[in-house]
Write a protein that holds these residues in place. Structure first.
Motif, PDB file in Angstrom:
ATOM      1  N   MET A  63       0.845  -1.188   0.000  1.00 19.45           N
ATOM      2  CA  MET A  63       0.000   0.000   0.000  1.00 19.45           C
ATOM      3  C   MET A  63       0.885   1.244   0.000  1.00 19.45           C
ATOM      4  N   THR A  64       0.511   2.215  -0.785  1.00 15.89           N
ATOM      5  CA  THR A  64       1.264   3.463  -0.820  1.00 15.89           C
ATOM      6  C   THR A  64       0.322   4.620  -0.525  1.00 15.89           C
ATOM      7  N   VAL A  65       0.880   5.671   0.015  1.00 20.28           N
ATOM      8  CA  VAL A  65       0.106   6.874   0.304  1.00 20.28           C
ATOM      9  C   VAL A  65       0.487   7.899  -0.756  1.00 20.28           C
ATOM     10  N   PRO A  66      -0.485   8.422  -1.509  1.00 17.10           N
ATOM     11  CA  PRO A  66      -0.145   9.389  -2.557  1.00 17.10           C
ATOM     12  C   PRO A  66       0.347  10.701  -1.946  1.00 17.10           C
ATOM     13  N   ALA A  67       1.156  11.413  -2.686  1.00 17.62           N
ATOM     14  CA  ALA A  67       1.709  12.689  -2.222  1.00 17.62           C
ATOM     15  C   ALA A  67       0.599  13.696  -1.928  1.00 17.62           C
ATOM     16  N   SER A  68      -0.525  13.592  -2.637  1.00 24.12           N
ATOM     17  CA  SER A  68      -1.634  14.538  -2.430  1.00 24.12           C
ATOM     18  C   SER A  68      -2.228  14.410  -1.021  1.00 24.12           C
ATOM     19  N   PHE A  69      -1.984  13.305  -0.360  1.00 20.99           N
ATOM     20  CA  PHE A  69      -2.486  13.109   1.001  1.00 20.99           C
ATOM     21  C   PHE A  69      -1.928  14.169   1.942  1.00 20.99           C
ATOM     22  N   PHE A  70      -0.721  14.616   1.699  1.00 23.77           N
ATOM     23  CA  PHE A  70      -0.042  15.554   2.590  1.00 23.77           C
ATOM     24  C   PHE A  70      -0.259  17.021   2.207  1.00 23.77           C
ATOM     25  N   GLU A  71      -0.990  17.264   1.137  1.00 22.17           N
ATOM     26  CA  GLU A  71      -1.263  18.633   0.715  1.00 22.17           C
ATOM     27  C   GLU A  71      -2.332  19.257   1.610  1.00 22.17           C
ATOM     28  N   PRO A  72      -2.324  20.591   1.764  1.00 27.35           N
ATOM     29  CA  PRO A  72      -3.347  21.257   2.580  1.00 27.35           C
ATOM     30  C   PRO A  72      -4.748  20.995   2.024  1.00 27.35           C
ATOM     31  N   LEU A  73      -5.724  20.979   2.909  1.00 24.69           N
ATOM     32  CA  LEU A  73      -7.108  20.762   2.500  1.00 24.69           C
ATOM     33  C   LEU A  73      -7.653  22.006   1.806  1.00 24.69           C
ATOM     34  N   PRO A  74      -8.590  21.822   0.888  1.00 20.41           N
ATOM     35  CA  PRO A  74      -9.196  22.973   0.208  1.00 20.41           C
ATOM     36  C   PRO A  74      -9.955  23.852   1.205  1.00 20.41           C
ATOM     37  N   ASP A  75     -10.001  25.158   0.928  1.00 19.02           N
ATOM     38  CA  ASP A  75     -10.660  26.114   1.827  1.00 19.02           C
ATOM     39  C   ASP A  75     -12.129  25.786   2.052  1.00 19.02           C
ATOM     40  N   GLU A  76     -12.854  25.329   1.004  1.00 16.02           N
ATOM     41  CA  GLU A  76     -14.268  25.028   1.191  1.00 16.02           C
ATOM     42  C   GLU A  76     -14.490  23.852   2.147  1.00 16.02           C
ATOM     43  N   LEU A  77     -13.582  22.902   2.153  1.00 15.99           N
ATOM     44  CA  LEU A  77     -13.691  21.779   3.086  1.00 15.99           C
ATOM     45  C   LEU A  77     -13.373  22.246   4.506  1.00 15.99           C
TER      46      LEU A  77
END
Length: 89
Positions: A63-77
């Protein structure tokens, strides 16, 4: 999935006289409710057994964790959870 569990009610005097009979029923999966003058006071039920195989601990191999997992969450979320942009760590 539904599980049907049977339960029998037994007064204490009867349970003392026939304990091995009731324990055999508990071993087969039934629950025995012990009563004093027909008032429930305790239950005898089977103990959960451990699974035959151990469950794996941790992340599944491969199993791998994509790099996008560590990106900041969108403002609307963040707003949906009541967090403003400056509150994010």
């Amino acid at each position: 999935m539904s599980i049907f569990m049977s339960m029998i009610k037994v007064n204490i005097a009867d349970a003392r006289a026939h304990l091995s009979r009731y324990l055999a029923r508990v071993e087969s999966g039934e629950t025995v409710m012990l009563c004093r003058r027909n008032v429930p006071i305790a239950e005898l039920r089977p103990i959960r057994t451990e699974p035959a195989q151990e469950r794996p601990v941790g992340i599944d191999r491969g199993m791998t964790v994509p790099a996008s997992f560590f990106e900041p969450l969108p403002d609307e979320l963040l707003r949906a959870f009541g967090v403003t942009g400056g509150d994010q760590p």
